[in-house]
Design an enzyme around this catalytic site. Structure first.
Site, PDB file in Angstrom:
ATOM      1  N   GLY A 129      -6.110  35.489 -48.240  1.00 50.61           N
ATOM      2  CA  GLY A 129      -6.352  34.599 -47.483  1.00 50.61           C
ATOM      3  C   GLY A 129      -7.115  33.005 -47.956  1.00 50.61           C
ATOM      4  N   SER A 155     -19.877  39.394 -42.902  1.00 50.38           N
ATOM      5  CA  SER A 155     -20.443  38.121 -41.989  1.00 50.38           C
ATOM      6  C   SER A 155     -21.562  39.033 -41.733  1.00 50.38           C
ATOM      7  CB  SER A 155     -18.744  38.441 -40.893  1.00 50.38           C
ATOM      8  OG  SER A 155     -19.683  38.212 -38.969  1.00 50.38           O
ATOM      9  N   TYR A 195     -14.977  43.872 -33.922  1.00 53.88           N
ATOM     10  CA  TYR A 195     -15.039  42.783 -35.272  1.00 53.88           C
ATOM     11  C   TYR A 195     -16.234  43.556 -35.508  1.00 53.88           C
ATOM     12  CZ  TYR A 195     -16.135  38.781 -37.325  1.00 53.88           C
ATOM     13  OH  TYR A 195     -16.613  37.890 -38.648  1.00 53.88           O
ATOM     14  N   THR A 199      -5.364  30.888 -47.551  1.00 57.68           N
ATOM     15  CA  THR A 199      -4.254  29.225 -46.869  1.00 57.68           C
ATOM     16  C   THR A 199      -4.275  28.363 -45.946  1.00 57.68           C
ATOM     17  OG1 THR A 199      -3.624  31.223 -45.125  1.00 57.68           O
ATOM     18  CG2 THR A 199      -2.109  30.242 -47.289  1.00 57.68           C
ATOM     19  N   ARG A 218      -0.408  34.591 -45.793  1.00 59.74           N
ATOM     20  CA  ARG A 218       0.889  34.834 -45.452  1.00 59.74           C
ATOM     21  C   ARG A 218       2.094  33.812 -45.174  1.00 59.74           C
ATOM     22  NH1 ARG A 218      -0.805  36.615 -39.931  1.00 59.74           N
ATOM     23  NH2 ARG A 218      -2.320  35.387 -40.084  1.00 59.74           N
ATOM     24  N   ARG A 219       1.083  32.808 -45.051  1.00 59.94           N
ATOM     25  CA  ARG A 219       1.960  31.319 -45.468  1.00 59.94           C
ATOM     26  C   ARG A 219       2.353  30.615 -45.888  1.00 59.94           C
ATOM     27  NH1 ARG A 219      -2.360  29.695 -40.608  1.00 59.94           N
ATOM     28  NH2 ARG A 219      -3.915  30.330 -42.173  1.00 59.94           N
ATOM     29  N   ASP A 263       0.797  39.573 -46.923  1.00 61.47           N
ATOM     30  CA  ASP A 263      -0.344  39.969 -45.444  1.00 61.47           C
ATOM     31  C   ASP A 263      -0.916  42.055 -46.031  1.00 61.47           C
ATOM     32  OD1 ASP A 263      -1.472  41.421 -42.651  1.00 61.47           O
ATOM     33  OD2 ASP A 263       0.194  40.656 -41.736  1.00 61.47           O
ATOM     34  N   VAL A 264      -2.042  41.127 -46.134  1.00 62.80           N
ATOM     35  CA  VAL A 264      -3.129  42.175 -46.258  1.00 62.80           C
ATOM     36  C   VAL A 264      -2.869  43.661 -45.796  1.00 62.80           C
ATOM     37  CG1 VAL A 264      -4.965  40.494 -47.873  1.00 62.80           C
ATOM     38  CG2 VAL A 264      -4.968  41.322 -44.753  1.00 62.80           C
ATOM     39  N   VAL A 289     -19.610  29.817 -38.730  1.00 61.52           N
ATOM     40  CA  VAL A 289     -18.593  28.607 -39.527  1.00 61.52           C
ATOM     41  C   VAL A 289     -17.095  28.603 -38.926  1.00 61.52           C
ATOM     42  CG1 VAL A 289     -17.542  27.877 -41.912  1.00 61.52           C
ATOM     43  CG2 VAL A 289     -18.911  29.647 -41.697  1.00 61.52           C
TER      44      VAL A 289
END
Length: 251
Positions: free
Chosen positions: A9, A140, A153, A11, A34-35, A60-61, A186
């Site tokens: 992650g 988190s 989530y 990017t 991914r980008r 993509d994971v 964040v």
């Protein structure tokens, strides 16, 4: 020889900031996301500004075959991974459980839980072979407590919490450190993703107070990975000063 860190992650947000922070400390980097365009831009910046080596992996994971193929294709030199930062993760939607979108649920579970597992499954044997390594899982505050409409989530981040503890036990005899870092609020692209591109709603999340920024968490990651070999930071919760829990914020 410079150490190697692998950041998923990378990017944007915490992943990008972590790549920059570790580059400052002479880590060679494997950055994934991914980008492809963003990875190329970040790679150019890291190599030109810090003189390190960078390997980019576009995947993509959530796609296990892509994860496996990309990591297995690394050269033997790049497989000597010292630090894995499992940063790729997201929230999608903020609805009460009865109104939740199943596609949102699957996206969060596939990314936050299964994606972390897919990457770790490929990297852990490489660390075991060398009898050293450090895995940093980005959790988190949602993995410590639940809040209204956070349901799936929160569940996915509770799973990260449990997996981190399990990894630490299972890998103890292998000499591999395992750390969990759990941020509070964040300001990154996180809320934009959660609200499906609604930038106005995303911006409102951080109004009236100073949240953490990606660099704050990147510096925390550097702190935990730079401890002496006999020291492991098991678990850290990092919040902005104005936040006491997931729901108590002094605005």
């Amino acid at each position: 020889m410079s150490k190697i860190a692998f950041i998923t992650g990378a990017t944007s947000g915490i992943g990008e900031a972590t790549a920059i922070e570790l580059a400052k400390h002479d880590y060679n980097l494997i950055i994934s996301g991914r980008r492809a365009g963003r990875l190329v831009e970040l790679s150019k910046r890291l190599t030109s500004e810090y003189g390190i080596k960078v390997q980019t992996l576009v995947f993509d994971v959530r796609v296990r075959e892509s994860v496996n193929d990309s990591i297995n294709a690394l050269s033997e030199e790049w497989k000597k991974i010292d630090v894995l930062v499992n940063n790729a993760g997201l929230a999608s939607g903020l609805d009460p459980i009865q109104d939740g979108d199943v596609e949102d649920w699957e996206k969060m579970i596939d990314t936050n839980v299964k994606g972390l597992l897919y990457v770790s499954k490929c990297v852990i044997p490489l660390m075991i072979e060398r009898k050293k390594g450090h895995i940093v899982n980005i959790g988190s505050i949602a993995g410590k407590e639940v809040y209204a409409n956070g349901n799936v989530y929160c569940a996915s981040k509770h799973a990260v919490e449990a997996l981190t503890k399990s990894m630490r036990i299972d890998l103890l005899k292998e000499g591999i450190k395992v750390t969990s870092i759990s941020p509070g609020l964040v300001e990154t692209e996180f809320s934009q993703v959660r609200f499906h591109g609604d930038t106005e709603r995303a911006a409102a999340v951080y109004k009236g107070f100073e949240p953490l920024n990606a660099e704050d968490i990147a510096e925390t990651i550097w702190f935990v990975v730079s401890r002496p070999a006999h020291v492991n930071i098991n678990d850290m919760i990092v919040m902005p000063t104005v936040q006491a829990s997931s729901v108590y914020i002094n605005k």
